[in-house]
Design an enzyme around this catalytic site. Sequence first.
Site, mmCIF file in Angstrom:
data_model
loop_
_atom_site.group_PDB
_atom_site.id
_atom_site.type_symbol
_atom_site.label_atom_id
_atom_site.label_comp_id
_atom_site.label_asym_id
_atom_site.label_seq_id
_atom_site.Cartn_x
_atom_site.Cartn_y
_atom_site.Cartn_z
ATOM 1 N N ASP A 188 0.989 -1.306 -0.044
ATOM 2 C CA ASP A 188 0.010 -0.010 0.182
ATOM 3 C C ASP A 188 0.880 1.437 0.008
ATOM 4 O OD1 ASP A 188 -2.104 -1.640 0.105
ATOM 5 O OD2 ASP A 188 -2.817 -0.862 2.021
ATOM 6 N N HIS A 191 -6.095 3.204 -4.041
ATOM 7 C CA HIS A 191 -5.797 3.359 -2.714
ATOM 8 C C HIS A 191 -6.297 4.815 -2.400
ATOM 9 C CE1 HIS A 191 -5.108 2.002 1.336
ATOM 10 N NE2 HIS A 191 -3.927 2.654 1.455
ATOM 11 N N HIS A 208 -4.910 9.501 0.485
ATOM 12 C CA HIS A 208 -4.904 8.517 1.704
ATOM 13 C C HIS A 208 -6.046 9.117 2.911
ATOM 14 C CE1 HIS A 208 -3.680 5.576 4.660
ATOM 15 N NE2 HIS A 208 -3.290 5.063 3.610
ATOM 16 N N HIS A 230 3.628 -2.346 3.077
ATOM 17 C CA HIS A 230 3.723 -1.047 2.710
ATOM 18 C C HIS A 230 5.179 -0.787 1.838
ATOM 19 C CE1 HIS A 230 0.613 -0.617 5.954
ATOM 20 N NE2 HIS A 230 0.269 0.315 5.006
#
Length: 278
Positions: free
Chosen positions: A98, A149, A153, A243
Site C-alpha cells: 500500500d 488506494h 489517503h 507497505h
Amino acid sequence: MQKDHLLTRRRALLTGAATLGAAGLAVALSPVTGNRAAPPAPPAAGAQAARRPLQPSAYRLRPLTGYGTPRTTGRTPVREEPLLRVDGRGRTMVLSFDDGPDPRYTPHILDTLARYDVRAMFFVCGEMATENRDLLARMADEGHVVGNHTWTHPLLTRLSRRRIRSEMERTCDIVEKAYGERPEWFRAPYGAWNRAAFRIGAELGMEPMAWTVDTLDWTTPGTATIVDRVEDGAAPGVVVLSHDAGGDRSQSVRALRAYLPELLDSGYHLTVPRRQYA
C-alpha cells in the site's frame, strides 16, 4: 503508442483465469511464470528471531502454458464488506503493498519480486502515482496488479460522497494513464469502509479488497518481526498487507527478501487475483 504497448504487455501477462467466488464475481489466481533464480543476499538487518518451520508441500510454481478466453466486462456488485482473502487451487497466497509508489522503496520490492518471478498487488495513492508514473509502467510490464488506494489517503468515513468519488476517480484516471488500464480493485485507507465507498467503488468498476494478515510494518517493528508475522500467518487464500511508501520502508524491503523464498520453498503460490464478471 506507449499506452498501446502497455496494454499489449499487460494483456499478454495476465490473460486467462479460473472462475471462482460468488455474487457475480470470481477471483482466479494466475500461476506465475518462469523458474526461480538464485536467492538474494541476506537482509541487512540483524539476526532473525526463531520461528516455527513452514511445512513443505508438493505444490510448486508451474509455468504458464497457455492463455484462456479474454475477460468480458460487466456489472460490479455493490458489497457490504470487503474481500478478506482469495480462493484458489492449492496453497495460493497474495502479497499486497500500500501507499506507493515510492522511488526509494518500490523499485527494491519490484526487484525482489522479479528475482523470483512473482506477481503482487500494489494499491497506489494518486498523488504518489502522478509523480512516479514510470514505476506504474514497470508494474504493468512485469505483470503486477495495480489497485486504487485513493488520491491523498484520507479517512473515507469522514468525507462526503462527492469527496470520496473525487479521491477514487482521480486515482483511476492516473492509473489508466500510467499503467495502461483502469484499476479493478480498491482498498480503503486505514481499512475504513462505509456504504458510500462500496457503492462508488462499484460504480467505478472496482471490487473492495482488504487483507487477511497485517504485517504492521508501518510501525517499524523490525525485519525479523515482519518475517515472523508473514510466515506465521501463511495459509491458503491469505492476503498479506505490507507497505512500500508512507515512511521508512527499509524493513519491509529486507523482510520481503527473507520471507519470499521461504514461502516458495514451502510450496506456496504467490499470485495475483483475476476477476470475471457475470
